[in-house]
Motif scaffolding. Structure first.
Motif, PDB file in Angstrom:
ATOM      1  N   ILE A  26       0.815  -1.228   0.000  1.00  0.00           N
ATOM      2  CA  ILE A  26       0.000   0.000   0.000  1.00  0.00           C
ATOM      3  C   ILE A  26       0.842   1.269   0.000  1.00  0.00           C
ATOM      4  O   ILE A  26       0.333   2.342  -0.280  1.00  0.00           O
ATOM      5  CB  ILE A  26      -0.937   0.070   1.216  1.00  0.00           C
ATOM      6  N   ARG A  27       2.113   1.177   0.337  1.00  0.00           N
ATOM      7  CA  ARG A  27       2.903   2.377   0.518  1.00  0.00           C
ATOM      8  C   ARG A  27       3.117   3.120  -0.796  1.00  0.00           C
ATOM      9  O   ARG A  27       3.408   2.507  -1.830  1.00  0.00           O
ATOM     10  CB  ARG A  27       4.253   2.027   1.124  1.00  0.00           C
ATOM     11  N   ASP A  28       2.983   4.412  -0.769  1.00  0.00           N
ATOM     12  CA  ASP A  28       3.184   5.280  -1.920  1.00  0.00           C
ATOM     13  C   ASP A  28       4.403   6.144  -1.631  1.00  0.00           C
ATOM     14  O   ASP A  28       4.400   6.932  -0.677  1.00  0.00           O
ATOM     15  CB  ASP A  28       1.941   6.141  -2.121  1.00  0.00           C
ATOM     16  N   PRO A  29       5.484   6.025  -2.426  1.00  0.00           N
ATOM     17  CA  PRO A  29       6.694   6.800  -2.141  1.00  0.00           C
ATOM     18  C   PRO A  29       6.468   8.305  -2.177  1.00  0.00           C
ATOM     19  O   PRO A  29       7.152   9.050  -1.478  1.00  0.00           O
ATOM     20  CB  PRO A  29       7.674   6.341  -3.230  1.00  0.00           C
ATOM     21  N   VAL A  30       5.508   8.761  -2.994  1.00  0.00           N
ATOM     22  CA  VAL A  30       5.196  10.196  -3.017  1.00  0.00           C
ATOM     23  C   VAL A  30       4.571  10.618  -1.689  1.00  0.00           C
ATOM     24  O   VAL A  30       4.930  11.647  -1.106  1.00  0.00           O
ATOM     25  CB  VAL A  30       4.254  10.533  -4.197  1.00  0.00           C
ATOM     26  N   TYR A  31       3.636   9.791  -1.221  1.00  0.00           N
ATOM     27  CA  TYR A  31       3.012  10.059   0.090  1.00  0.00           C
ATOM     28  C   TYR A  31       4.083  10.103   1.178  1.00  0.00           C
ATOM     29  O   TYR A  31       4.105  11.005   2.024  1.00  0.00           O
ATOM     30  CB  TYR A  31       1.983   8.970   0.394  1.00  0.00           C
ATOM     31  N   ASP A  32       4.974   9.104   1.188  1.00  0.00           N
ATOM     32  CA  ASP A  32       6.012   9.036   2.211  1.00  0.00           C
ATOM     33  C   ASP A  32       6.905  10.273   2.171  1.00  0.00           C
ATOM     34  O   ASP A  32       7.321  10.786   3.215  1.00  0.00           O
ATOM     35  CB  ASP A  32       6.864   7.780   2.013  1.00  0.00           C
ATOM     36  N   ALA A  33       7.216  10.753   0.953  1.00  0.00           N
ATOM     37  CA  ALA A  33       8.080  11.924   0.831  1.00  0.00           C
ATOM     38  C   ALA A  33       7.432  13.160   1.454  1.00  0.00           C
ATOM     39  O   ALA A  33       8.076  13.911   2.195  1.00  0.00           O
ATOM     40  CB  ALA A  33       8.400  12.180  -0.642  1.00  0.00           C
ATOM     41  N   PHE A  34       6.144  13.375   1.162  1.00  0.00           N
ATOM     42  CA  PHE A  34       5.444  14.527   1.742  1.00  0.00           C
ATOM     43  C   PHE A  34       5.322  14.388   3.262  1.00  0.00           C
ATOM     44  O   PHE A  34       5.438  15.376   3.996  1.00  0.00           O
ATOM     45  CB  PHE A  34       4.064  14.683   1.097  1.00  0.00           C
ATOM     46  N   ALA A  35       5.087  13.175   3.724  1.00  0.00           N
ATOM     47  CA  ALA A  35       4.990  12.941   5.168  1.00  0.00           C
ATOM     48  C   ALA A  35       6.326  13.240   5.850  1.00  0.00           C
ATOM     49  O   ALA A  35       6.364  13.831   6.940  1.00  0.00           O
ATOM     50  CB  ALA A  35       4.561  11.501   5.435  1.00  0.00           C
ATOM     51  N   GLU A  36       7.433  12.841   5.227  1.00  0.00           N
ATOM     52  CA  GLU A  36       8.760  13.115   5.780  1.00  0.00           C
ATOM     53  C   GLU A  36       9.034  14.617   5.803  1.00  0.00           C
ATOM     54  O   GLU A  36       9.576  15.148   6.775  1.00  0.00           O
ATOM     55  CB  GLU A  36       9.837  12.402   4.962  1.00  0.00           C
ATOM     56  N   MET A  37       8.650  15.322   4.738  1.00  0.00           N
ATOM     57  CA  MET A  37       8.856  16.773   4.711  1.00  0.00           C
ATOM     58  C   MET A  37       8.068  17.459   5.820  1.00  0.00           C
ATOM     59  O   MET A  37       8.562  18.385   6.468  1.00  0.00           O
ATOM     60  CB  MET A  37       8.453  17.341   3.343  1.00  0.00           C
ATOM     61  N   ALA A  38       6.836  16.986   6.039  1.00  0.00           N
ATOM     62  CA  ALA A  38       6.012  17.577   7.096  1.00  0.00           C
ATOM     63  C   ALA A  38       6.648  17.378   8.462  1.00  0.00           C
ATOM     64  O   ALA A  38       6.636  18.282   9.310  1.00  0.00           O
ATOM     65  CB  ALA A  38       4.612  16.958   7.062  1.00  0.00           C
ATOM     66  N   MET A  39       7.223  16.186   8.687  1.00  0.00           N
ATOM     67  CA  MET A  39       7.860  15.903   9.968  1.00  0.00           C
ATOM     68  C   MET A  39       9.118  16.750  10.147  1.00  0.00           C
ATOM     69  O   MET A  39       9.341  17.344  11.204  1.00  0.00           O
ATOM     70  CB  MET A  39       8.216  14.416  10.045  1.00  0.00           C
ATOM     71  N   VAL A  40       9.946  16.824   9.097  1.00  0.00           N
ATOM     72  CA  VAL A  40      11.194  17.587   9.168  1.00  0.00           C
ATOM     73  C   VAL A  40      10.909  19.074   9.400  1.00  0.00           C
ATOM     74  O   VAL A  40      11.610  19.742  10.168  1.00  0.00           O
ATOM     75  CB  VAL A  40      12.010  17.399   7.870  1.00  0.00           C
ATOM     76  N   ARG A  41       9.879  19.576   8.757  1.00  0.00           N
ATOM     77  CA  ARG A  41       9.580  21.005   8.837  1.00  0.00           C
ATOM     78  C   ARG A  41       9.158  21.431  10.240  1.00  0.00           C
ATOM     79  O   ARG A  41       9.241  22.616  10.600  1.00  0.00           O
ATOM     80  CB  ARG A  41       8.478  21.371   7.830  1.00  0.00           C
ATOM     81  N   LYS A  42       8.690  20.478  11.047  1.00  0.00           N
ATOM     82  CA  LYS A  42       8.266  20.807  12.407  1.00  0.00           C
ATOM     83  C   LYS A  42       9.446  21.192  13.288  1.00  0.00           C
ATOM     84  O   LYS A  42       9.280  21.843  14.298  1.00  0.00           O
ATOM     85  CB  LYS A  42       7.527  19.621  13.030  1.00  0.00           C
ATOM     86  N   GLY A  43      10.633  20.746  12.905  1.00  0.00           N
ATOM     87  CA  GLY A  43      11.776  21.215  13.661  1.00  0.00           C
ATOM     88  C   GLY A  43      12.904  20.227  13.806  1.00  0.00           C
ATOM     89  O   GLY A  43      12.790  19.053  13.485  1.00  0.00           O
ATOM     90  N   GLY A  44      14.026  20.747  14.324  1.00  0.00           N
ATOM     91  CA  GLY A  44      15.222  19.950  14.473  1.00  0.00           C
ATOM     92  C   GLY A  44      16.258  20.392  13.466  1.00  0.00           C
ATOM     93  O   GLY A  44      15.928  20.670  12.313  1.00  0.00           O
TER      94      GLY A  44
END
Length: 474
Positions: free
Chosen positions: A341-359
């Motif tokens: 079920i995994r969509d690499p495009v979905y995963d990429a946007f999810a990773e960007m959202a997590m990274v953008r929150k901080g660190g």
């Protein structure tokens, strides 16, 4: 005439909600002296939950929760207060005891016990119902706290103050002491008391929200050598769900009894994967958690495929690989599951959202305090850095040069357009919701490349923090 009637009804609903918030706040402030019983608490919390879920958007829900600062302050104190098990039990018993006059209009209806277990006598049934109602009330408080922290930048406290409002009515949280009045370590001990009882898995939802927002809390909940709260107790909740499933497999269709306890715990585990003590913790608790994970994996593999089940199975393989010190084959084991079920495009946007929150995005940044930095890269608008020095180092990093990643994200940003890009980071927007909108112009290969780089950076930083032996990664 109809407009007047509608307005009157809205006014009554607002008054009822205000009364419910006031009643719940009063109980939270003085739980040992409260005369409100669990059934009355349940009625007030139903009113609050109805108001939250009737809000049209997530942003509206967040705004509503933030409008109750007294409730939030009382709630966090109530759930994080460290006390002896004896005093805690006495408090819970007091809140579960009924002192109501059942002859009063409407009161008897609030106390009509319901239960799945018909073998209980009336007294046992009443006690069981009170426990269920108290659990629901605790869950409501957690939902309000989680909404108030939703989308907040880590460590960015709400320092704005109104000169016309008393301290208890100021926006929450103002500072670390306002967030956790008893401090991080004692707060974990307070939460653990609630985590022991029925429905205690929900405390990990609170722990996840607090840890994402405030790093010192994250460090306090991961305590060697036994890691009791972080791993052992969480795995016991999974065991409880599986025991119930063995008795009644039909419970797998229940969100409340099966799906939610598992997903809440695994959302929490996902947070732990990024913790700098994760590898040490998994080595220390491997003998305890490995059989739990293996048992859960077998149960989920036999159930019809659903997104949350697939995600959980992938999570199980990741955790098991660390617990058994066997990282070499982790990708081989997770890929066949995730690819269903995994969509690499979905995963990429999810990773960007997590990274953008901080660190800090600099992989060699010496700062391990977990501070989240407000400084976004002006070009890509995703990666953050704690200062000019880290940004310069990351730009020419030999392994993950930000120069390359930045240009890829900037290209995506330009393709989506300013309006869509800004919308992507709003409180109401999730990755799934964004991608479900009409197809947007984007280079999917570029997006997938962004996702792979961000995933590799995360894995590299985790490996450095945990000092994982290289022999286990190859």
């Amino acid at each position: 005439m109809s407009a007047v009637a509608s307005g009157s009804q809205g006014s009554r609903e607002a008054q009822s909600l205000a009364a419910s918030v006031k009643a719940l706040t009063s109980m939270l402030e003085e739980p040992t002296k409260s005369t409100i019983c669990a059934s009355q608490l349940h009625a007030t919390c139903v009113s609050i939950q109805n108001a939250i879920h009737s809000s049209p958007t997530v942003a509206a829900q967040v705004k509503l929760a933030k409008s109750w600062p007294q409730l939030l302050r009382a709630g966090i104190k109530f759930l994080t207060r460290k006390q002896s098990p004896t005093r805690f039990s006495a408090m819970v018993e007091n809140l579960s005891r009924c002192r109501c006059n059942l002859d009063q209009p409407g009161i008897k209806e609030l106390h009509s016990p319901t239960s799945l277990d018909s073998s209980l006598n009336n007294s046992e049934l009443t006690q069981f119902t009170n426990i269920i109602h108290l659990r629901f009330s605790v869950h409501t408080v957690i939902d309000c706290i989680q909404l108030a922290l939703y989308g907040q930048t880590k460590h960015k406290f709400r320092s704005e103050k109104s000169t016309t409002k008393p301290n208890e009515d100021q926006p929450w949280p103002q500072d670390p002491e306002d967030l956790l009045p008893f401090g991080p370590e004692d707060s974990v001990d307070g939460i653990e008391l609630w985590a022991e009882g029925p429905g205690g898995y929900y405390m990990y939802k609170l722990a996840t929200s607090l840890a994402l927002y405030y790093h010192p809390f994250s460090r306090a909940m991961v305590r060697p050598p036994d890691y009791a709260f972080a791993m052992v107790r969480a795995s016991k909740h999974l065991t409880g769900v599986m025991d119930f499933y063995d008795e009644d497999p039909s419970c797998a269709e229940s969100q409340d009894l099966f799906e939610w306890p598992i997903t809440v715990i695994f959302d929490y585990f996902q947070l732990l994967v990024n913790h700098d003590k994760f590898y040490a913790m998994m080595k220390a608790t491997g003998n305890t958690i490995s059989p739990v994970l293996a048992r859960l994996s077998a149960i989920l593999a036999a159930l019809p495929a659903k997104d949350w089940i697939t995600d959980t199975r992938v999570g199980i393989e990741v955790l098991s690989s660390f617990a058994n010190n066997d990282l070499a084959g982790m990708r081989k084991r997770t890929a066949p599951i995730a690819n269903t079920i995994r969509d690499p495009v979905y995963d990429a946007f999810a990773e960007m959202a997590m990274v953008r929150k901080g660190g800090c995005a600099n992989t060699t940044c010496p700062n391990t305090s977990g501070t989240v930095y407000a400084r976004l890269c002006s070009q890509c608008n995703v990666m953050r850095f704690c200062g000019e020095h880290c940004q310069k180092e990351a730009w020419k990093n030999p392994l993950f040069p930000h120069k390359v990643l930045c240009s890829k994200i900037a290209k995506l940003k330009e393709q989506l357009g300013k309006k869509a890009w800004a919308q992507l980071w709003t409180e109401d927007m999730t990755t799934a919701k964004f991608l479900a909108q009409p197809k947007r112009p984007m280079d999917t290969k570029n997006v997938e490349a962004i996702g792979r780089i961000l995933t590799d950076i995360k894995a590299f930083k985790m490996a450095l923090s945990d000092d994982i032996p290289w022999s286990s990664r190859t």
